[in-house]
Scaffold this motif. Structure first.
Motif, mmCIF file in Angstrom:
data_model
loop_
_atom_site.group_PDB
_atom_site.id
_atom_site.type_symbol
_atom_site.label_atom_id
_atom_site.label_comp_id
_atom_site.label_asym_id
_atom_site.label_seq_id
_atom_site.Cartn_x
_atom_site.Cartn_y
_atom_site.Cartn_z
ATOM 1 N N ALA A 19 0.996 -1.213 0.299
ATOM 2 C CA ALA A 19 0.155 0.009 0.315
ATOM 3 C C ALA A 19 0.737 1.258 0.079
ATOM 4 C CB ALA A 19 -1.122 0.477 1.372
ATOM 5 N N PHE A 20 1.921 1.677 1.078
ATOM 6 C CA PHE A 20 2.628 2.331 0.618
ATOM 7 C C PHE A 20 3.228 2.892 -0.516
ATOM 8 C CE2 PHE A 20 6.764 4.960 2.100
ATOM 9 C CZ PHE A 20 6.310 5.614 2.459
ATOM 10 N N GLU A 21 4.290 1.474 -1.177
ATOM 11 C CA GLU A 21 4.930 1.696 -2.494
ATOM 12 C C GLU A 21 3.743 2.086 -3.602
ATOM 13 O OE1 GLU A 21 6.658 -2.301 -3.026
ATOM 14 O OE2 GLU A 21 8.028 -1.284 -1.556
ATOM 15 N N ARG A 22 2.061 1.717 -3.157
ATOM 16 C CA ARG A 22 1.812 2.467 -4.435
ATOM 17 C C ARG A 22 0.430 3.597 -3.765
ATOM 18 N NH1 ARG A 22 -0.885 -3.283 -4.568
ATOM 19 N NH2 ARG A 22 -0.059 -4.140 -6.117
ATOM 20 N N GLY A 23 0.857 4.775 -2.797
ATOM 21 C CA GLY A 23 0.797 5.586 -2.474
ATOM 22 C C GLY A 23 -0.227 5.589 -2.062
ATOM 23 N N ARG A 24 -0.818 4.673 -1.424
ATOM 24 C CA ARG A 24 -2.171 4.529 -0.369
ATOM 25 C C ARG A 24 -1.299 4.347 1.068
ATOM 26 N NH1 ARG A 24 -4.549 -0.250 -3.958
ATOM 27 N NH2 ARG A 24 -5.233 0.887 -5.660
ATOM 28 N N TYR A 25 -1.724 5.383 1.187
ATOM 29 C CA TYR A 25 -0.728 6.203 2.825
ATOM 30 C C TYR A 25 -1.454 5.513 4.252
ATOM 31 C CZ TYR A 25 3.181 8.097 -0.126
ATOM 32 O OH TYR A 25 3.523 7.945 -1.137
ATOM 33 N N TRP A 51 8.304 1.804 9.452
ATOM 34 C CA TRP A 51 7.559 1.579 8.111
ATOM 35 C C TRP A 51 6.038 2.624 8.691
ATOM 36 C CZ3 TRP A 51 7.624 0.507 3.046
ATOM 37 C CH2 TRP A 51 8.539 -0.328 2.574
ATOM 38 N N LEU A 52 4.989 2.496 9.848
ATOM 39 C CA LEU A 52 4.441 3.939 10.084
ATOM 40 C C LEU A 52 4.925 4.767 10.470
ATOM 41 C CD1 LEU A 52 1.308 3.508 11.273
ATOM 42 C CD2 LEU A 52 2.896 3.330 13.884
ATOM 43 N N VAL A 53 6.154 5.198 10.809
ATOM 44 C CA VAL A 53 6.531 6.196 10.932
ATOM 45 C C VAL A 53 6.874 6.617 9.970
ATOM 46 C CG1 VAL A 53 9.032 7.561 11.567
ATOM 47 C CG2 VAL A 53 8.133 6.361 12.888
ATOM 48 N N ASN A 54 7.543 6.269 8.631
ATOM 49 C CA ASN A 54 6.977 7.118 7.008
ATOM 50 C C ASN A 54 6.082 7.478 6.796
ATOM 51 O OD1 ASN A 54 10.126 6.985 7.343
ATOM 52 N ND2 ASN A 54 10.028 4.303 6.557
ATOM 53 N N ALA A 55 5.272 5.836 7.280
ATOM 54 C CA ALA A 55 3.640 6.490 6.140
ATOM 55 C C ALA A 55 2.786 7.930 6.957
ATOM 56 C CB ALA A 55 2.768 5.251 6.440
ATOM 57 N N LEU A 56 3.893 7.903 8.459
ATOM 58 C CA LEU A 56 2.953 8.500 8.984
ATOM 59 C C LEU A 56 3.571 10.191 8.994
ATOM 60 C CD1 LEU A 56 2.659 7.436 12.821
ATOM 61 C CD2 LEU A 56 0.341 8.203 11.172
ATOM 62 N N ALA A 57 4.487 10.422 8.762
ATOM 63 C CA ALA A 57 4.995 11.129 7.592
ATOM 64 C C ALA A 57 4.109 11.601 6.613
ATOM 65 C CB ALA A 57 6.616 11.111 7.191
ATOM 66 N N ALA A 58 3.598 10.521 5.277
ATOM 67 C CA ALA A 58 3.362 11.244 4.028
ATOM 68 C C ALA A 58 1.652 11.102 4.341
ATOM 69 C CB ALA A 58 3.577 9.164 3.728
ATOM 70 N N ASP A 60 0.985 12.992 6.137
ATOM 71 C CA ASP A 60 0.978 14.704 7.088
ATOM 72 C C ASP A 60 0.507 14.662 8.277
ATOM 73 O OD1 ASP A 60 1.375 16.019 4.687
ATOM 74 O OD2 ASP A 60 -0.524 16.837 4.286
ATOM 75 N N ARG A 61 0.862 13.690 9.574
ATOM 76 C CA ARG A 61 0.945 12.744 10.280
ATOM 77 C C ARG A 61 2.123 13.353 11.139
ATOM 78 N NH1 ARG A 61 -3.113 7.834 10.507
ATOM 79 N NH2 ARG A 61 -2.746 8.210 12.593
ATOM 80 N N ARG A 62 3.241 14.375 10.881
ATOM 81 C CA ARG A 62 4.346 14.584 11.787
ATOM 82 C C ARG A 62 4.828 14.125 12.850
ATOM 83 N NH1 ARG A 62 6.993 19.227 10.440
ATOM 84 N NH2 ARG A 62 8.604 17.733 10.783
ATOM 85 N N GLN A 63 3.588 14.981 13.737
ATOM 86 C CA GLN A 63 3.540 14.689 15.252
ATOM 87 C C GLN A 63 3.983 13.300 15.520
ATOM 88 O OE1 GLN A 63 4.689 17.864 16.417
ATOM 89 N NE2 GLN A 63 5.216 16.132 18.580
ATOM 90 N N GLU A 64 2.804 13.105 15.142
ATOM 91 C CA GLU A 64 2.459 11.700 15.303
ATOM 92 C C GLU A 64 4.212 10.895 15.380
ATOM 93 O OE1 GLU A 64 -1.130 9.230 15.364
ATOM 94 O OE2 GLU A 64 -1.829 11.155 14.720
ATOM 95 N N ALA A 65 4.172 10.674 13.897
ATOM 96 C CA ALA A 65 4.801 10.559 13.596
ATOM 97 C C ALA A 65 6.990 10.379 13.998
ATOM 98 C CB ALA A 65 5.553 10.774 12.282
ATOM 99 N N ILE A 66 7.148 11.975 14.489
ATOM 100 C CA ILE A 66 8.562 12.164 15.806
ATOM 101 C C ILE A 66 8.059 11.511 16.730
ATOM 102 C CG2 ILE A 66 8.941 14.150 16.857
ATOM 103 C CD1 ILE A 66 8.118 15.981 14.643
ATOM 104 N N GLU A 67 6.700 11.394 17.356
ATOM 105 C CA GLU A 67 6.451 11.135 19.145
ATOM 106 C C GLU A 67 7.037 9.839 19.151
ATOM 107 O OE1 GLU A 67 2.438 11.976 19.730
ATOM 108 O OE2 GLU A 67 3.362 13.720 20.153
ATOM 109 N N LEU A 68 6.347 8.548 17.673
ATOM 110 C CA LEU A 68 7.205 7.411 17.856
ATOM 111 C C LEU A 68 7.836 6.810 17.376
ATOM 112 C CD1 LEU A 68 5.690 4.100 17.224
ATOM 113 C CD2 LEU A 68 5.391 4.232 15.386
ATOM 114 N N CYS A 69 8.950 8.122 16.760
ATOM 115 C CA CYS A 69 10.339 8.439 16.286
ATOM 116 C C CYS A 69 10.972 8.364 17.591
ATOM 117 C CB CYS A 69 10.992 8.886 15.310
ATOM 118 S SG CYS A 69 11.718 8.263 13.686
ATOM 119 N N GLY A 70 10.911 9.170 18.277
ATOM 120 C CA GLY A 70 11.615 9.020 20.184
ATOM 121 C C GLY A 70 11.349 7.966 20.659
#
Length: 168
Positions: A19-25, A51-58, A60-70
């Motif tokens: 799904a990520f590779e097809r752009g269905r984030y 992969w969830l971090v990348n999908a969240l960033a794609a 536009d849920r950057r804040q969630e992606a940053i928290e998960l990265c932390g």
């Protein structure tokens, strides 16, 4: 039981990647979260979360992606910790200001019903005709004249051997 959880998490991981590779984030986020809910092994858990971090960033849920990265910076798997730091650095990087005329417009492919359809490949491909090999040259056109290289090589070899024999 852990094998069944790993298997279903692996299936969710593969679905999320496709799904990520097809752009269905959004679908990818859902699949990765489903895989994480299965409580897979540590390494698979780390892959799913990265992969969830990348999908969240794609999406536009950057804040969630940053928290998960932390949180991933404290993951038990060393590779996951390293990759999470790299991804966090990329997510936090400032956005580049690009002029509109420098961008290439990409058409929206969301109107296609199925992501597997490739309408540009429905046309049958015509086989190219093979070029016949060039005809062989007649012997009258072939240069059969001796250029003397063989004789020069023989004389040089004889001089070399004679010099070696003389100095030995």
């Amino acid at each position: 039981m852990p094998d069944a959880a790993n298997q279903s998490a692996r299936t969710a991981f593969e679905l999320g990647q496709k799904a990520f590779e097809r752009g269905r984030y959004a679908d990818a986020v859902q699949a990765f979260e489903q895989g994480i809910a299965e409580n897979p092994s540590i390494s698979l858990d780390g892959e799913l979360k990265l992969w969830l971090v990348n999908a969240l960033a794609a999406t536009d849920r950057r804040q969630e992606a940053i928290e998960l990265c932390g949180k991933l910076a404290l993951h038990p798997d060393l590779d996951v910790r390293k990759q999470s730091k790299r991804v966090l650095y990329i997510i936090n990087a400032p956005k580049l200001q690009v002029k509109e005329e420098c961008l290439t417009k990409i058409p929206d492919l969301a109107d296609l019903e199925n992501g597997d359809d490739k309408p540009w490949q429905n046309r049958p491909v015509k086989p190219r005709p093979l070029k016949p090999p060039p005809p062989p040259l007649p012997l009258s056109e072939v240069n059969t004249e001796d250029n003397g290289f063989v004789w020069v090589a023989l004389v040089g070899a004889a001089l070399l051997l004679g010099g070696l024999w003389w100095f030995s």
